[in-house]
Design an enzyme around this catalytic site. Structure first.
Site, PDB file in Angstrom:
ATOM      1  N   CYS A 115      -4.186 -83.250  65.134  1.00 57.40           N
ATOM      2  CA  CYS A 115      -5.429 -82.818  64.501  1.00 57.40           C
ATOM      3  C   CYS A 115      -6.370 -83.972  64.162  1.00 57.40           C
ATOM      4  CB  CYS A 115      -5.124 -82.007  63.246  1.00 57.40           C
ATOM      5  SG  CYS A 115      -4.231 -80.470  63.593  1.00 57.40           S
ATOM      6  N   HIS A 258     -11.292 -81.651  59.003  1.00 57.32           N
ATOM      7  CA  HIS A 258     -10.526 -80.867  59.970  1.00 57.32           C
ATOM      8  C   HIS A 258     -10.273 -79.482  59.386  1.00 57.32           C
ATOM      9  CE1 HIS A 258      -7.417 -79.439  62.564  1.00 57.32           C
ATOM     10  NE2 HIS A 258      -6.482 -79.550  61.633  1.00 57.32           N
ATOM     11  N   ASN A 288      -7.481 -72.943  63.419  1.00 58.57           N
ATOM     12  CA  ASN A 288      -7.248 -74.365  63.657  1.00 58.57           C
ATOM     13  C   ASN A 288      -7.172 -74.609  65.157  1.00 58.57           C
ATOM     14  OD1 ASN A 288      -6.313 -76.976  63.861  1.00 58.57           O
ATOM     15  ND2 ASN A 288      -4.605 -76.728  62.445  1.00 58.57           N
TER      16      ASN A 288
END
Length: 333
Positions: A115, A258, A288
Site C-alpha cells: 500500500c 492511503h 482499498n
C-alpha cells in the site's frame, strides 16, 4: 549537477466498470451493509472482469494521464509500475504497459511496496527528475486485488477493490520553483510483517497443491494489529516530515492518506489535529485498491476543488512489510 525541482504535471485514473456492493457481499459471506460501512467506510468496490489484468488497468490510467498532459507516450523517459498483483512474475508489468502504450524507447520497472508502493514510486520518479537523469517519468499505482482475496473470508473480502492511477513527474518551470516536490520519508519494519501478508507463491513457499488447498495465495491480515501500527506510524511520519521542513499541520491544505479503512484515516487525522475538511477520503466507492488509492483520491480531490495549484499537500501510507511512506508537495496545477 544542480538540483532540478520536480513537479506533478498531470494525473489519470481508471477503475473497471464492474461493481461489488456491500449488499452483493451479503450473499457471499456472513456480513451486512451496516457492519461494513461502520467499520470500514466502504459501500462498494470495483472489480475487474476475469480477462482483465493489472497491466490493463495500468495502461488505461497511463493513457488518461498522458491525455491530460497532451503528451505522447514516446515522450516519456521512464515508467514505474507500483503493484503487488503483477500480471506475472516476469516479464514485469512495466514491460507489458510499455508495449501497450507503444513507448518502445522508454525503460521502466515494477516496484513492490504494497500500500506504500505508489509513494515509493513517486519518490523514485521525483529523484530521477531532480538528478537530471530523466525529464518525464510516469509513475503508476495499479492493483487487481480481487485476484488475491478469499471471498469466503469476511475479514478481508469487504476491504479490497481493483483500480489504478498515474502521475506524470517532470521539471518545474523557471517560474514554478515554489511548486512541486518538497520532501519524503520512508521506513520499513519487517519484524511485524506476519500481520499482513500473502504467505505462498514466492521462493520461500512455491505453489503446491497443499498451499492452494490451504488458501495461502490470498491476503492474510490481523486487522487490529494493522490498525494500531498504521495509525501510530502515519502520525509519526507525517509529524516528522512537516517538522523537518518547517511546517505544522496548520500549514497543510490537504492530507491524502492511503485509503485502507475510514477508522485508520480518522484516527490518524485526529492525532494530527486535522479537521475532516482537510483530509481526503473516497474509500466509500473504491475500497482499498492498494497502490491505486492515493492517485484515485488525488484525482477526486482535484475534481471536487479540494486540491488547487499552490496547495500544500501531504501524502501518507502504511502497507504490508510493514512499509511506511510520507511525501510533501506543493500542488502544481
Amino acid at each position: 549537477m544542480p538540483y532540478i525541482k520536480p513537479k506533478i504535471s498531470a494525473l489519470g485514473c481508471y477503475v473497471p466498470p464492474g461493481v461489488l456492493t456491500n449488499h452483493d457481499l451479503e450473499k457471499l459471506v456472513q456480513t451486512n451493509d451496516e457492519w461494513i460501512l461502520d467499520r470500514t467506510g466502504i459501500s462498494e468496490r470495483h472489480i475487474a472482469a476475469p480477462d482483465v489484468a493489472t497491466s490493463d488497468l495500468a495502461t488505461c490510467a497511463a493513457r488518461a494521464a498522458l491525455g491530460q498532459r497532451g503528451m505522447d507516450a514516446g515522450e516519456l523517459d521512464a515508467l514505474i509500475v507500483c503493484t503487488v498483483t503483477p500480471d506475472m512474475l516476469f516479464p514485469s508489468t512495466a514491460c507489458i504497459v510499455q508495449d501497450n502504450l507503444g513507448a518502445h524507447s522508454v525503460w521502466g520497472f515494477d516496484l513492490i511496496a504494497a500500500c506504500s508502493g505508489f509513494l515509493y514510486g513517486l519518490n523514485t520518479g521525483a529523484n530521477f527528475v531532480a538528478s537530471g537523469a530523466h525529464k518525464r517519468v510516469l509513475v503508476i499505482g495499479a492493483d487487481t486485488m480481487s485476484r488475491i482475496i478469499d471471498y469466503e473470508d469476511r475479514t478481508t473480502c469487504v476491504l479490497f477493490g481493483d483500480g489504478a492511477g498515474a502521475f506524470i513527474v517532470e521539471p518545474a518551470g523557471a517560474d514554478e520553483q515554489n511548486l512541486g516536490f518538497i520532501d519524503f520519508l520512508g521506513e520499513i519494519y519487517v519484524s511485524v510483517g506476519a500481520f499482513l501478508r500473502m504467505p505462498a507463491g514466492g521462493s520461500r513457499m512455491p505453489a503446491t497443491a497443499e498451499t492452494v488447498a490451504n488458501k495461502m495465495h490470498y491476503v492474510h491480515q490481523e486487522g487490529q494489529q494493522v490498525f494500531k501500527y498504521a495509525v501510530t506510524k502515519m502520525y509519526q511520519m507525517c509529524s516528522e516530515l512537516l517538522r523537518r521542513n518547517g511546517f505544522t499541520t496548520k500549514d497543510l491544505d490537504l492530507m491524502i492518506p492511503h485509503q485502507a479503512n475510514k477508522r485508520i484515516i480518522n484516527a490518524t487525522a485526529e492525532k494530527l489535529g486535522l479537521p475532516e475538511s482537510r483530509v481526503m477520503m473516497n474509500i466509500a466507492h473504491y475500497g482499498n485498491t492498494t497502490a491505486g488509492t492515493i492517485p484515485l483520491a488525488t484525482r477526486d480531490a482535484v475534481t471536487e476543488g479540494r486540491l488547487k495549484k499552490g496547495d500544500l499537500v501531504l501524502f501518507a501510507a502504511v502497507g504490508a512489510g510493514y512499509t511506511v511512506g510520507a511525501s510533501l508537495w506543493r500542488w502544481a496545477y
